[in-house]
Scaffold this motif. Structure first.
Motif, PDB file in Angstrom:
ATOM      1  N   ARG A  94     -10.268  24.599 -30.399  1.00  0.00           N
ATOM      2  CA  ARG A  94     -10.605  26.023 -30.500  1.00  0.00           C
ATOM      3  C   ARG A  94      -9.440  26.812 -31.071  1.00  0.00           C
ATOM      4  O   ARG A  94      -9.594  27.699 -31.894  1.00  0.00           O
ATOM      5  CB  ARG A  94     -10.955  26.567 -29.118  1.00  0.00           C
ATOM      6  N   ALA A  95      -8.242  26.458 -30.617  1.00  0.00           N
ATOM      7  CA  ALA A  95      -7.056  27.223 -31.020  1.00  0.00           C
ATOM      8  C   ALA A  95      -6.654  26.951 -32.463  1.00  0.00           C
ATOM      9  O   ALA A  95      -5.971  27.760 -33.072  1.00  0.00           O
ATOM     10  CB  ALA A  95      -5.898  26.896 -30.089  1.00  0.00           C
ATOM     11  N   SER A  96      -7.073  25.790 -32.994  1.00  0.00           N
ATOM     12  CA  SER A  96      -6.667  25.491 -34.371  1.00  0.00           C
ATOM     13  C   SER A  96      -7.768  25.829 -35.377  1.00  0.00           C
ATOM     14  O   SER A  96      -7.661  25.496 -36.546  1.00  0.00           O
ATOM     15  CB  SER A  96      -6.280  24.016 -34.501  1.00  0.00           C
ATOM     16  N   ALA A 141      -9.480  12.405 -17.019  1.00  0.00           N
ATOM     17  CA  ALA A 141     -10.269  12.438 -18.261  1.00  0.00           C
ATOM     18  C   ALA A 141     -10.743  13.857 -18.546  1.00  0.00           C
ATOM     19  O   ALA A 141     -10.747  14.307 -19.704  1.00  0.00           O
ATOM     20  CB  ALA A 141     -11.460  11.495 -18.122  1.00  0.00           C
ATOM     21  N   ASP A 142     -11.103  14.574 -17.494  1.00  0.00           N
ATOM     22  CA  ASP A 142     -11.550  15.959 -17.644  1.00  0.00           C
ATOM     23  C   ASP A 142     -10.397  16.828 -18.168  1.00  0.00           C
ATOM     24  O   ASP A 142     -10.591  17.671 -19.050  1.00  0.00           O
ATOM     25  CB  ASP A 142     -12.039  16.459 -16.277  1.00  0.00           C
ATOM     26  N   ASN A 143      -9.197  16.599 -17.652  1.00  0.00           N
ATOM     27  CA  ASN A 143      -8.033  17.363 -18.124  1.00  0.00           C
ATOM     28  C   ASN A 143      -7.744  17.079 -19.593  1.00  0.00           C
ATOM     29  O   ASN A 143      -7.434  17.994 -20.358  1.00  0.00           O
ATOM     30  CB  ASN A 143      -6.797  17.003 -17.294  1.00  0.00           C
ATOM     31  N   LEU A 144      -7.865  15.815 -19.974  1.00  0.00           N
ATOM     32  CA  LEU A 144      -7.617  15.462 -21.385  1.00  0.00           C
ATOM     33  C   LEU A 144      -8.658  16.122 -22.290  1.00  0.00           C
ATOM     34  O   LEU A 144      -8.329  16.633 -23.367  1.00  0.00           O
ATOM     35  CB  LEU A 144      -7.651  13.939 -21.567  1.00  0.00           C
ATOM     36  N   THR A 152      -9.375  22.820 -26.029  1.00  0.00           N
ATOM     37  CA  THR A 152      -8.561  24.034 -26.219  1.00  0.00           C
ATOM     38  C   THR A 152      -7.825  23.967 -27.554  1.00  0.00           C
ATOM     39  O   THR A 152      -7.769  24.952 -28.294  1.00  0.00           O
ATOM     40  CB  THR A 152      -7.539  24.191 -25.071  1.00  0.00           C
ATOM     41  N   MET A 153      -7.288  22.788 -27.866  1.00  0.00           N
ATOM     42  CA  MET A 153      -6.562  22.648 -29.141  1.00  0.00           C
ATOM     43  C   MET A 153      -7.509  22.831 -30.323  1.00  0.00           C
ATOM     44  O   MET A 153      -7.152  23.464 -31.313  1.00  0.00           O
ATOM     45  CB  MET A 153      -5.900  21.279 -29.213  1.00  0.00           C
ATOM     46  N   PHE A 166     -10.240  18.847 -21.660  1.00  0.00           N
ATOM     47  CA  PHE A 166      -9.937  20.282 -21.657  1.00  0.00           C
ATOM     48  C   PHE A 166      -8.835  20.596 -22.680  1.00  0.00           C
ATOM     49  O   PHE A 166      -8.945  21.555 -23.454  1.00  0.00           O
ATOM     50  CB  PHE A 166      -9.511  20.704 -20.244  1.00  0.00           C
ATOM     51  N   ILE A 167      -7.795  19.761 -22.688  1.00  0.00           N
ATOM     52  CA  ILE A 167      -6.689  19.976 -23.639  1.00  0.00           C
ATOM     53  C   ILE A 167      -7.203  19.830 -25.072  1.00  0.00           C
ATOM     54  O   ILE A 167      -6.914  20.658 -25.942  1.00  0.00           O
ATOM     55  CB  ILE A 167      -5.543  18.973 -23.370  1.00  0.00           C
TER      56      ILE A 167
END
Lengths: 213, 122
Positions: A34-36, A22-25, A31-32, A27-28
């Motif tokens: 922030r990046a978009s 869940a933490d990895n999801l 990040t997405m 994080f993704i």
């Protein structure tokens, strides 16, 4: 002397596999997001809007006719809007980030409602001859629009929106302190020059420096 | 001294087939994108068609060396396509996510979701 027994560290609870997943999801996703973010915010354009507003404040203070003040600020708003839009389109073309897609589109749509509300409130205040309340309302609503659009952009944009809202609050609460010295409309000009002029210039320069123009 | 990378599953990663079905328990994770910084690079490129080295560095708060090393590993795995060129006289390095990179991210997401779903069922 007897040696102290060494205490074993308390065993830490193991991180559960699904918590890590869940933490990895998360994080993704973060990040997405922030990046978009919409980064085609025109720093130089904002600084230009600030210069226009500052000059407009000086012109508005001349009071050459009964409606001079409100028409001058109306013209400043239109001119500032045109400069801002042109600068944003120019930056979006330069950076390859379309204004009418994704985060750019969301930012533009989020910006509009508070601005439309501001136009209606201006008309209401004008009809009731309450021009002295306009600077506070304009700054707060413009700040709300910038905050809303900033949710889809870089972090400095919502911060700028909050600064406008704080300035709007000062304009409303502080007008009683300024009016006896400068008069009601000259006091309003002061708040508007600091708000739409100085804040735009300062944040515009920071954005231009940190986010490439 | 940098810790050696755990070995990847041998042969080409069957990422597209993994993405379509729920991850099987015990199936090895794709170690190339499991590492946080590489996962961040792949995630950022998944929502941007192209990002320059500088944009990625600022976006993810990574150092030049760190980004360079991780980007090279992604490039070696075929997940990222790197183009070097010039903008005027300034060198510009651009990164794009390849089809297999996109598929690897999809597979990784499916794997994580399957893990969570499996625990919920228990």
């Amino acid at each position: 002397m007897a040696a102290q027994p060494v205490k074993a560290p308390a065993p830490q609870a193991p991180i559960r596999l699904h918590d890590r997943a869940a933490d990895n999801l998360a994080f993704i996703r973060n990040t997405m997001l922030r990046a978009s973010a919409f980064t085609a915010v025109p720093g130089w354009g904002m600084a230009a809007m600030g210069v226009i507003a500052s000059a407009g404040g000086v012109v508005a203070a001349q009071r050459l006719s009964p409606d001079w003040w409100i028409w001058t600020w109306g013209a400043v708003a239109v001119l500032g809007c045109v400069v801002g839009v042109l600068a944003m389109v120019h930056k979006s073309v330069r950076t390859g980030q379309p204004v009418w897609k994704g985060a750019g589109r969301s930012a533009v749509f989020s910006f509009c409602p508070a601005i439309l509300a501001g136009m209606m409130i201006t008309e209401m205040l004008y009809q009731h001859q309450l021009e002295v309340l306009m600077p506070g309302a304009w700054l707060m609503l413009y700040g709300a629009a910038v905050c809303a659009a900033g949710a889809f952009s870089v972090r400095i944009v919502p911060l700028m929106g909050v600064t406008f809202m704080v300035m709007g609050t000062f304009a409303y609460l502080g007008r009683h302190a300024v009016e006896p010295i400068l008069g009601p409309l000259l006091g309003a000009d002061l708040f508007l020059i600091v708000g739409f002029g100085v804040i735009h210039i300062v944040f515009g320069l920071i954005i231009a420096w940190r986010y490439g123009g | 001294m940098p810790r050696p990378e755990p070995a990847r599953p041998s042969g080409p990663t069957p990422v597209s087939s993994k993405a379509k079905r729920p991850a099987v328990q015990g199936e090895p994770l794709d170690r190339v994108i499991h590492e946080r910084q590489r996962l961040a690079i792949v995630s950022a490129l998944a929502v941007n068609p192209v990002l320059s080295f500088t944009e990625l560095k600022q976006m993810l708060g990574m150092s030049d060396g760190n980004l360079s090393v991780h980007a090279q590993k992604l490039e070696a795995a075929g997940y990222v396509d790197c183009t070097k060129g010039f903008e005027g006289r300034v060198p510009r390095t651009e990164y794009r996510l390849t089809k297999s990179g996109k598929a690897a991210l999809d597979a990784y997401l499916a794997h994580m979701e399957a893990l969570i779903a499996a625990v919920r069922k228990q």
